[in-house]
Every structure is written in C-alpha cells, then in structure tokens.
Design a protein around this motif. Structure first.
Motif, PDB file in Angstrom:
ATOM      1  N   ASP A   1     -18.354  41.278  38.751  1.00 43.32           N
ATOM      2  CA  ASP A   1     -17.179  40.451  38.453  1.00 43.32           C
ATOM      3  C   ASP A   1     -17.598  39.303  37.538  1.00 43.32           C
ATOM      4  O   ASP A   1     -18.633  38.661  37.766  1.00 43.32           O
ATOM      5  CB  ASP A   1     -16.573  39.881  39.735  1.00 43.32           C
TER       6      ASP A   1
ATOM      7  N   ASP B   1      -6.416  37.330  31.738  1.00 37.68           N
ATOM      8  CA  ASP B   1      -5.717  36.693  32.847  1.00 37.68           C
ATOM      9  C   ASP B   1      -4.244  36.640  32.486  1.00 37.68           C
ATOM     10  O   ASP B   1      -3.841  35.911  31.579  1.00 37.68           O
ATOM     11  CB  ASP B   1      -6.285  35.292  33.091  1.00 37.68           C
TER      12      ASP B   1
ATOM     13  N   TRP C   1      -8.499  48.405  31.536  1.00 38.49           N
ATOM     14  CA  TRP C   1      -7.067  48.695  31.510  1.00 38.49           C
ATOM     15  C   TRP C   1      -6.785  50.058  30.887  1.00 38.49           C
ATOM     16  O   TRP C   1      -5.799  50.697  31.205  1.00 38.49           O
ATOM     17  CB  TRP C   1      -6.336  47.607  30.701  1.00 38.49           C
TER      18      TRP C   1
ATOM     19  N   TRP D   1     -16.109  35.728  35.715  1.00 31.70           N
ATOM     20  CA  TRP D   1     -15.047  34.739  35.787  1.00 31.70           C
ATOM     21  C   TRP D   1     -15.309  33.629  34.782  1.00 31.70           C
ATOM     22  O   TRP D   1     -16.378  33.027  34.802  1.00 31.70           O
ATOM     23  CB  TRP D   1     -14.958  34.115  37.199  1.00 31.70           C
TER      24      TRP D   1
ATOM     25  N   LYS E   1     -11.090  28.283  44.104  1.00 34.08           N
ATOM     26  CA  LYS E   1     -11.140  29.739  44.138  1.00 34.08           C
ATOM     27  C   LYS E   1      -9.988  30.279  43.286  1.00 34.08           C
ATOM     28  O   LYS E   1      -8.851  29.842  43.421  1.00 34.08           O
ATOM     29  CB  LYS E   1     -10.993  30.238  45.574  1.00 34.08           C
ATOM     30  N   PRO E   2     -10.290  31.232  42.368  1.00 34.70           N
ATOM     31  CA  PRO E   2      -9.209  31.748  41.500  1.00 34.70           C
ATOM     32  C   PRO E   2      -8.080  32.355  42.319  1.00 34.70           C
ATOM     33  O   PRO E   2      -8.299  33.020  43.336  1.00 34.70           O
ATOM     34  CB  PRO E   2      -9.905  32.794  40.645  1.00 34.70           C
ATOM     35  N   SER E   3      -6.861  32.100  41.878  1.00 31.87           N
ATOM     36  CA  SER E   3      -5.680  32.604  42.592  1.00 31.87           C
ATOM     37  C   SER E   3      -5.173  33.928  42.021  1.00 31.87           C
ATOM     38  O   SER E   3      -4.329  34.568  42.623  1.00 31.87           O
ATOM     39  CB  SER E   3      -4.560  31.562  42.517  1.00 31.87           C
ATOM     40  N   ARG E   4      -5.694  34.351  40.843  1.00 31.33           N
ATOM     41  CA  ARG E   4      -5.238  35.595  40.234  1.00 31.33           C
ATOM     42  C   ARG E   4      -6.443  36.436  39.852  1.00 31.33           C
ATOM     43  O   ARG E   4      -7.499  35.890  39.495  1.00 31.33           O
ATOM     44  CB  ARG E   4      -4.385  35.320  38.976  1.00 31.33           C
ATOM     45  N   PRO E   5      -6.290  37.754  39.868  1.00 36.14           N
ATOM     46  CA  PRO E   5      -7.412  38.608  39.453  1.00 36.14           C
ATOM     47  C   PRO E   5      -7.565  38.593  37.928  1.00 36.14           C
ATOM     48  O   PRO E   5      -6.584  38.472  37.198  1.00 36.14           O
ATOM     49  CB  PRO E   5      -7.008  39.989  39.958  1.00 36.14           C
ATOM     50  N   VAL E   6      -8.799  38.705  37.498  1.00 35.14           N
ATOM     51  CA  VAL E   6      -9.106  38.788  36.071  1.00 35.14           C
ATOM     52  C   VAL E   6      -9.727  40.150  35.802  1.00 35.14           C
ATOM     53  O   VAL E   6     -10.698  40.533  36.475  1.00 35.14           O
ATOM     54  CB  VAL E   6     -10.071  37.666  35.640  1.00 35.14           C
ATOM     55  N   ARG E   7      -9.166  40.906  34.887  1.00 33.85           N
ATOM     56  CA  ARG E   7      -9.644  42.259  34.588  1.00 33.85           C
ATOM     57  C   ARG E   7     -10.197  42.320  33.185  1.00 33.85           C
ATOM     58  O   ARG E   7      -9.723  41.640  32.284  1.00 33.85           O
ATOM     59  CB  ARG E   7      -8.507  43.275  34.753  1.00 33.85           C
TER      60      ARG E   7
END
Length: 345
Positions: free
Chosen positions: A58, A33, A149, A60, A138-144
C-alpha cells in the motif's frame, strides 16, 4: 482532474486519457483519490518504488495522511521539505513542494498557477502564509493505483469495444453507400458537362474570333487617333522662327519632345510663344537635360490627334508652294566623306 459531467461508466477511460497526457516521470505510477467528481492524482517514480525492499503493498501520499483543507491556500510542513496547497470544497486543486520555505516570488508563481483566485473571482494574498504543522490522521478513503483500475474495468471495456465495433461497421457501410452515390453523381455530371461543351464549341470558337477582331480594331483605332509624325513636323515648320534647326524629335501619342538649335537672335521665350500660338502645342516647357551641347530641349502636349484647321483628308500631306513658309525641318544627317584611293590596284 475534473470528471464533472462524465458518466460513471466512462470515468475510467476519461481518467486514463488525462493521465496519459500527464507524465511527470519517464515511468510513472499514479495513485488516485476520488473526491466526488474530481480525482486527486499523485505521481510517483516507478524506479524509486522498485528500489524499496520489500516492495510496499500500500502506498499513501503524505498529503492524505494529514487533515484535509477546506478552502484557500496553506503552507504545510512535511517530513521532508514544505508543501503549498490550494483547496476548494475539500478538493486539493493544486500543490507544490519546496525543500526550503519558499520565497515570496516562488509563492506568487504557485498562486497564479493554482488558478484558485480565477475560480471564485477573489484576490488571493501574494504573501507567504504562516507555516502549519498538521497532526497525523488515518485516511478516510481508499487510494488505488491507476493501473489496478484497468483489471476491474476490463470486462466493461470489452463490452464497450464490442458496441463501438458494431457502430463503426454501421457507419462504414453508410459512408460506403454515400461514397458510391457521390461517385455515380460525379460521373453523370462529368458526362453532362462534356455534352454541353460539345454543343457550345461553335459558340466558343466564334467568341474567340470576335475577341481577336476586337483587339485588332482597338489597335487600329489607337493608330488612327494618334498624330502622324509628318503632320507634327509640318506644324513645327510653320510655327518655329526662321533659322531654327530641329536636332531631335520624339513623339509618343500626344506627348512631344524636341531638341532645337536656336540662332543668336531667337530667344527661348519666343519659341514657346510661337509654338503655343498655333493652338495645337500646349504646356510647352524647356527641359534641363544637363548636357553641354548648344541645343535646347522642349516638352509639350498635343491638344488632339490632328492639327487645328486641318481635316483628315489632307493629314500627312506636304504643303504646296502656295502655302508659303519653309519646308519641314528634318534632323541633320552626318556628312559622308569618301575614302582616299590607296594607289594599289
């Protein structure tokens, strides 16, 4: 993980290097994150993910599904267990999970390891804070995932590797050229050194001979400056009272030790006074050697290499009849007894 000061094109490589050094599980999956110049990284065990059916597309972390902290420490109730969190400027700097509410000692350990107080110089409370129950968001940023990557950055890595290869070739060529020059310089210096050695060889041989002669001269000088045993024994014969017998004689440079057998009418004090009266024997003292024999041992120092009043011309010569006094005293020799004839031829 801090990426402060790392260019955007290099952040992926820098993050991968830090993740390679942090392996909490034998086979880890990392969720990243990005928050400004920091990467909040959560590690999961790959085997636990593979056991899930179906495999979730996904993932989280529960921490990111609650309200973010702003500054300081807090203890949060999770679905299972409890999590201690250390926040700074909206970034989760450190966290730790416990199955039960932590004891004060466990919380203090987490506070020290978080280093939050060391960052701003403030003193953090060592008491366990009150438990917080946060609402779900609800998450505000994407998690990769970190392994995803690599596909995105593969093209950039190829360009980077090509540029690095070109730079390495140039550096290798420069180093090879410098190495050749250094080898040639070393060869020339070695030849010059050999030439100098050949020219200086006669001088070195003469120097070695001079040093050997100097050592021999020093040895001869030491012998010439040392007193002769005959001179010392002659002086003892002059000074010792009559009836004194010399049993042992040990001369080492200017140090002398003798063992004397004294007659009944001669005292030790008289022997000391007589020896010191000549001016050559100094610091005369009796030595207690612990023996049961009737001899008396004395130690003394010689004031010089030659007896007072005598020159080097007559040093070591015996006295004439006109000198008077008894001859030099020598250690006793054992009496030799011839064996009896056996009667057989």
């Amino acid at each position: 993980m801090s990426l402060v000061g790392v260019p955007a094109a290099d952040r992926q490589g820098a993050l991968q290097a830090q993740l390679a050094a942090w392996q909490p599980f034998p086979d880890s999956v990392f969720l990243v994150d990005m928050v400004g110049d920091h990467a909040q990284v959560f590690a999961l065990e790959r085997e636990a993910i593979d056991r899930e059916e179906p495999v979730p597309s996904d993932l989280w972390p529960e921490t990111l599904l609650h309200q973010f902290g702003t500054e300081g420490l807090r203890l949060v109730e999770c679905l299972v267990g409890y999590e201690g969190q250390a926040w700074r400027d909206g970034v989760l700097m450190a966290s730790r999970w416990w199955a039960q509410i932590p004891e004060a000692s466990d919380w203090q350990t987490f506070v020290r390891q978080s280093r939050l107080g060391a960052m701003d110089g403030s003193a953090l409370s060592e008491f366990v804070p009150s438990l917080e129950r946060l609402s779900w968001l609800k998450p505000s940023r994407p998690v990769r995932r970190a392994d995803q990557w690599a596909d995105v950055a593969q093209g950039n890595e190829r360009l980077l590797m090509g540029a690095v290869a070109v730079v390495l070739v140039a550096i290798t060529a420069s180093v090879a050229h410098d190495g050749w020059d250094s080898r040639q310089s070393s060869h020339d210096a070695r030849n010059a050194l050999n030439a100098i050695k050949e020219e200086a060889s006669p001088l070195l041989m003469a120097r070695e001979k001079a040093l050997a002669a100097a050592d021999q001269s020093a040895a001869l000088i030491r012998q010439m400056t040392a007193p002769l045993p005959l001179d010392v024994m002659d002086q003892l014969a002059r000074l010792l009272p009559k009836g004194v017998t010399l049993k042992e004689f040990d001369l080492a440079q200017l140090s002398l030790r003798v063992a004397l057998e004294l007659p009944a009418d001669v005292t030790r004090a008289r022997v000391v006074n007589e020896l010191e009266s000549g001016g050559w024997f100094t610091q005369v003292s009796e030595v207690k050697d612990g023996g049961n024999r009737s001899w008396v041992s004395f130690e003394m120092k010689l004031s010089g290499a030659q007896a007072p009043g005598r020159s080097s011309n007559d040093a070591g010569l015996t006295r004439g009849a006109a000198d008077g006094g008894a001859p030099p005293l020598l250690p006793e020799r054992p009496q030799l007894i011839a064996p009896k004839p056996s009667g057989k031829s």
